[in-house]
Structure formats: C-alpha cells, structure tokens
Design a protein around this motif. Structure first.
Motif, PDB file in Angstrom:
ATOM      1  N   GLU A 121       0.868  -1.177   0.000  1.00 25.08           N
ATOM      2  CA  GLU A 121       0.000   0.000   0.000  1.00 25.08           C
ATOM      3  C   GLU A 121       0.902   1.224   0.000  1.00 25.08           C
ATOM      4  OE1 GLU A 121      -2.969   2.563  -0.217  1.00 25.08           O
ATOM      5  OE2 GLU A 121      -3.140   0.422  -0.580  1.00 25.08           O
ATOM      6  N   VAL A 122       0.538   2.232  -0.784  1.00 25.61           N
ATOM      7  CA  VAL A 122       1.343   3.437  -0.980  1.00 25.61           C
ATOM      8  C   VAL A 122       0.707   4.620  -0.260  1.00 25.61           C
ATOM      9  CG1 VAL A 122       2.202   5.065  -2.715  1.00 25.61           C
ATOM     10  CG2 VAL A 122       2.139   2.616  -3.222  1.00 25.61           C
ATOM     11  N   TRP A 123       1.504   5.300   0.550  1.00 30.18           N
ATOM     12  CA  TRP A 123       1.050   6.516   1.226  1.00 30.18           C
ATOM     13  C   TRP A 123       2.185   7.520   1.245  1.00 30.18           C
ATOM     14  CZ3 TRP A 123      -3.688   7.584   3.650  1.00 30.18           C
ATOM     15  CH2 TRP A 123      -4.617   6.548   3.541  1.00 30.18           C
ATOM     16  N   VAL A 124       1.827   8.784   1.367  1.00 32.59           N
ATOM     17  CA  VAL A 124       2.869   9.765   1.655  1.00 32.59           C
ATOM     18  C   VAL A 124       3.180   9.648   3.142  1.00 32.59           C
ATOM     19  CG1 VAL A 124       2.271  11.353  -0.215  1.00 32.59           C
ATOM     20  CG2 VAL A 124       1.281  11.691   2.037  1.00 32.59           C
ATOM     21  N   LYS A 125       4.332  10.133   3.523  1.00 33.60           N
ATOM     22  CA  LYS A 125       4.746  10.014   4.921  1.00 33.60           C
ATOM     23  C   LYS A 125       4.133  11.149   5.743  1.00 33.60           C
ATOM     24  CE  LYS A 125       8.568   9.526   8.035  1.00 33.60           C
ATOM     25  NZ  LYS A 125       9.975   9.804   8.257  1.00 33.60           N
ATOM     26  N   TYR A 126       2.841  11.009   5.984  1.00 36.30           N
ATOM     27  CA  TYR A 126       2.145  11.957   6.843  1.00 36.30           C
ATOM     28  C   TYR A 126       2.700  11.837   8.256  1.00 36.30           C
ATOM     29  CZ  TYR A 126      -1.559  12.407   3.296  1.00 36.30           C
ATOM     30  OH  TYR A 126      -2.269  12.650   2.152  1.00 36.30           O
ATOM     31  N   PRO A 127       2.687  12.922   9.021  1.00 35.02           N
ATOM     32  CA  PRO A 127       3.171  12.847  10.408  1.00 35.02           C
ATOM     33  C   PRO A 127       2.481  11.772  11.241  1.00 35.02           C
ATOM     34  CG  PRO A 127       2.953  15.134   9.743  1.00 35.02           C
ATOM     35  CD  PRO A 127       2.369  14.296   8.624  1.00 35.02           C
ATOM     36  N   HIS A 128       1.181  11.547  11.018  1.00 32.35           N
ATOM     37  CA  HIS A 128       0.468  10.547  11.825  1.00 32.35           C
ATOM     38  C   HIS A 128       0.853   9.105  11.467  1.00 32.35           C
ATOM     39  CE1 HIS A 128      -2.297  10.588   8.349  1.00 32.35           C
ATOM     40  NE2 HIS A 128      -2.682   9.389   8.758  1.00 32.35           N
ATOM     41  N   VAL A 179       0.447  -5.205   9.294  1.00 31.05           N
ATOM     42  CA  VAL A 179       1.591  -4.614   8.609  1.00 31.05           C
ATOM     43  C   VAL A 179       2.779  -5.558   8.763  1.00 31.05           C
ATOM     44  CG1 VAL A 179       3.196  -2.659   8.571  1.00 31.05           C
ATOM     45  CG2 VAL A 179       0.752  -2.272   9.005  1.00 31.05           C
ATOM     46  N   LEU A 180       3.376  -5.937   7.629  1.00 26.08           N
ATOM     47  CA  LEU A 180       4.551  -6.802   7.655  1.00 26.08           C
ATOM     48  C   LEU A 180       5.839  -5.988   7.757  1.00 26.08           C
ATOM     49  CD1 LEU A 180       3.480  -9.377   4.915  1.00 26.08           C
ATOM     50  CD2 LEU A 180       3.239  -9.561   7.410  1.00 26.08           C
ATOM     51  N   ARG A 181       5.869  -4.851   7.038  1.00 23.09           N
ATOM     52  CA  ARG A 181       7.003  -3.924   7.121  1.00 23.09           C
ATOM     53  C   ARG A 181       6.596  -2.583   6.543  1.00 23.09           C
ATOM     54  NH1 ARG A 181       9.078  -3.141   2.077  1.00 23.09           N
ATOM     55  NH2 ARG A 181       9.014  -4.936   0.696  1.00 23.09           N
ATOM     56  N   VAL A 182       7.365  -1.556   6.905  1.00 23.09           N
ATOM     57  CA  VAL A 182       7.171  -0.213   6.353  1.00 23.09           C
ATOM     58  C   VAL A 182       8.524   0.256   5.832  1.00 23.09           C
ATOM     59  CG1 VAL A 182       6.468   2.171   6.824  1.00 23.09           C
ATOM     60  CG2 VAL A 182       5.341   0.266   8.020  1.00 23.09           C
ATOM     61  N   THR A 183       8.558   0.681   4.572  1.00 27.00           N
ATOM     62  CA  THR A 183       9.802   1.148   3.962  1.00 27.00           C
ATOM     63  C   THR A 183       9.595   2.558   3.447  1.00 27.00           C
ATOM     64  OG1 THR A 183      10.290  -1.126   3.290  1.00 27.00           O
ATOM     65  CG2 THR A 183      11.564   0.629   2.238  1.00 27.00           C
ATOM     66  N   GLU A 184      10.524   3.445   3.798  1.00 25.29           N
ATOM     67  CA  GLU A 184      10.477   4.832   3.318  1.00 25.29           C
ATOM     68  C   GLU A 184      11.233   4.950   2.007  1.00 25.29           C
ATOM     69  OE1 GLU A 184      11.412   8.080   5.991  1.00 25.29           O
ATOM     70  OE2 GLU A 184      11.080   6.735   7.686  1.00 25.29           O
ATOM     71  N   TYR A 185      10.693   5.760   1.113  1.00 23.37           N
ATOM     72  CA  TYR A 185      11.339   6.066  -0.160  1.00 23.37           C
ATOM     73  C   TYR A 185      11.303   7.577  -0.356  1.00 23.37           C
ATOM     74  CZ  TYR A 185      11.075   1.114  -1.413  1.00 23.37           C
ATOM     75  OH  TYR A 185      11.215  -0.250  -1.446  1.00 23.37           O
ATOM     76  N   PRO A 186      12.265   8.127  -1.114  1.00 19.17           N
ATOM     77  CA  PRO A 186      12.267   9.581  -1.323  1.00 19.17           C
ATOM     78  C   PRO A 186      11.118  10.056  -2.207  1.00 19.17           C
ATOM     79  CG  PRO A 186      14.009   8.538  -2.617  1.00 19.17           C
ATOM     80  CD  PRO A 186      13.413   7.482  -1.736  1.00 19.17           C
ATOM     81  N   ASP A 187      10.620   9.157  -3.081  1.00 19.45           N
ATOM     82  CA  ASP A 187       9.526   9.531  -3.980  1.00 19.45           C
ATOM     83  C   ASP A 187       8.820   8.272  -4.476  1.00 19.45           C
ATOM     84  OD1 ASP A 187      11.125   8.491  -6.144  1.00 19.45           O
ATOM     85  OD2 ASP A 187      12.135  10.434  -6.280  1.00 19.45           O
ATOM     86  N   PHE A 188       7.741   8.483  -5.211  1.00 19.48           N
ATOM     87  CA  PHE A 188       6.931   7.366  -5.686  1.00 19.48           C
ATOM     88  C   PHE A 188       7.631   6.552  -6.770  1.00 19.48           C
ATOM     89  CE2 PHE A 188       3.658  10.438  -4.187  1.00 19.48           C
ATOM     90  CZ  PHE A 188       3.294   9.717  -3.071  1.00 19.48           C
ATOM     91  N   GLN A 212       1.012   4.045 -15.533  1.00 15.84           N
ATOM     92  CA  GLN A 212      -0.377   4.291 -15.121  1.00 15.84           C
ATOM     93  C   GLN A 212      -0.450   4.531 -13.611  1.00 15.84           C
ATOM     94  OE1 GLN A 212      -1.968   0.608 -16.637  1.00 15.84           O
ATOM     95  NE2 GLN A 212      -2.961   1.617 -18.390  1.00 15.84           N
ATOM     96  N   GLN A 213       0.307   3.758 -12.854  1.00 13.92           N
ATOM     97  CA  GLN A 213       0.303   3.913 -11.410  1.00 13.92           C
ATOM     98  C   GLN A 213       0.860   5.267 -10.996  1.00 13.92           C
ATOM     99  OE1 GLN A 213       1.432   0.475  -8.996  1.00 13.92           O
ATOM    100  NE2 GLN A 213       1.335  -0.744 -10.862  1.00 13.92           N
ATOM    101  N   LEU A 214       1.951   5.692 -11.627  1.00 14.07           N
ATOM    102  CA  LEU A 214       2.504   7.013 -11.305  1.00 14.07           C
ATOM    103  C   LEU A 214       1.491   8.108 -11.597  1.00 14.07           C
ATOM    104  CD1 LEU A 214       6.220   6.754 -12.452  1.00 14.07           C
ATOM    105  CD2 LEU A 214       5.371   7.076 -10.114  1.00 14.07           C
ATOM    106  N   GLU A 220       2.723  19.142  -3.073  1.00 12.65           N
ATOM    107  CA  GLU A 220       3.004  19.474  -1.667  1.00 12.65           C
ATOM    108  C   GLU A 220       3.039  18.227  -0.792  1.00 12.65           C
ATOM    109  OE1 GLU A 220      -1.319  19.080  -2.025  1.00 12.65           O
ATOM    110  OE2 GLU A 220       0.155  20.112  -3.261  1.00 12.65           O
ATOM    111  N   LYS A 221       2.238  17.235  -1.109  1.00 19.77           N
ATOM    112  CA  LYS A 221       2.248  15.986  -0.344  1.00 19.77           C
ATOM    113  C   LYS A 221       3.405  15.098  -0.768  1.00 19.77           C
ATOM    114  CE  LYS A 221      -2.594  16.062   0.806  1.00 19.77           C
ATOM    115  NZ  LYS A 221      -3.902  15.444   0.655  1.00 19.77           N
ATOM    116  N   LYS A 222       3.731  15.110  -2.052  1.00 19.00           N
ATOM    117  CA  LYS A 222       4.862  14.332  -2.560  1.00 19.00           C
ATOM    118  C   LYS A 222       6.148  14.720  -1.830  1.00 19.00           C
ATOM    119  CE  LYS A 222       7.476  13.380  -6.732  1.00 19.00           C
ATOM    120  NZ  LYS A 222       7.671  13.626  -8.134  1.00 19.00           N
ATOM    121  N   ALA A 223       6.255  15.977  -1.446  1.00 25.16           N
ATOM    122  CA  ALA A 223       7.453  16.465  -0.756  1.00 25.16           C
ATOM    123  C   ALA A 223       7.654  15.802   0.606  1.00 25.16           C
ATOM    124  CB  ALA A 223       7.377  17.985  -0.600  1.00 25.16           C
TER     125      ALA A 223
END
Length: 120
Positions: free
Chosen positions: A29-36, A61-70, A90-92, A102-105
C-alpha cells in the motif's frame, strides 16, 4: 532493537484499491509520509475503510519502507505489488492525481501487507 507496541490504524481507501487489498491481490500500500504515520511499524494493524462507506478490511503490517519519492517506491517494491492491474506509468499518473506536489514532498511509504493467503 526498539520496543514497539502494536497499534490499530484507520485509513480510508478508494474502492478500487480497497477491493485489491480485500482480495489479497495488493501486497504494498502506498502513502505519503504523513506525520500521523511516522511511527507505523511491522505488527501494527490497519483497518482500511472504503471511502464514504462502513466497509472495512483489517490487515497486519509486515514492514514499512520509506522512499524519497513514488518512482523509487515503485522501482523498489515492484509495480505489480502496488496495483497488479496497471503499468508503472499508469500507477505514477494515478498516484500523482491522489497526491499533489506538496504531499509528494513529504516522502513515500510502502506498507507491506499480506497477500492472497491471508485471512480477512
């Protein structure tokens, strides 16, 4: 090793993504890194809800991985784990429609969840 108390998170999904999660076809599942979501971790449970309904699906949740962008997220996780019915391009395009610049940042999170063999 850090101590982590598992939490139940509640997140809304558009129907097309909710159905893929509920069917076990979507494993990232893809999300931006919101503070919450900054402390989201393995063993937490996410209760996904279809937007504007009471329909829910709980996943661990099995794992959470941070990435700089989508783009990096799709390259790292593989497009088929995010939405098996769509190409990377298409996904991008879909992700950019959901999350503006602003959220991508904020950065991107890949939340690894169980696939088709999970009970729900």
């Amino acid at each position: 090793m850090t101590d982590h108390t598992a939490h139940v998170r509640r997140l809304n999904l558009y129907r097309q993504y909710f159905e893929l999660v509920a069917a076990g076809a979507k494993t990232s599942e893809v999300w931006v890194k919101y503070p919450h979501l900054a402390d989201l971790a393995a063993d937490d449970t996410i209760r996904f809800r279809t937007k504007n309904t009471d329909e829910t699906c709980d996943v661990k949740v099995l794992r959470v991985t941070e990435y700089p962008d989508f783009e990096a997220l799709l390259d790292g996780e593989g497009p088929s784990s995010v939405k098996p019915t769509a190409t990377r391009d298409q996904q991008l395009a879909n992700i950019r429609t959901i999350y503006g610049p602003e959220k991508k940042a904020l950065g991107a999170l890949a939340i690894k969840i169980p696939g088709a063999n999970r009970a729900h």
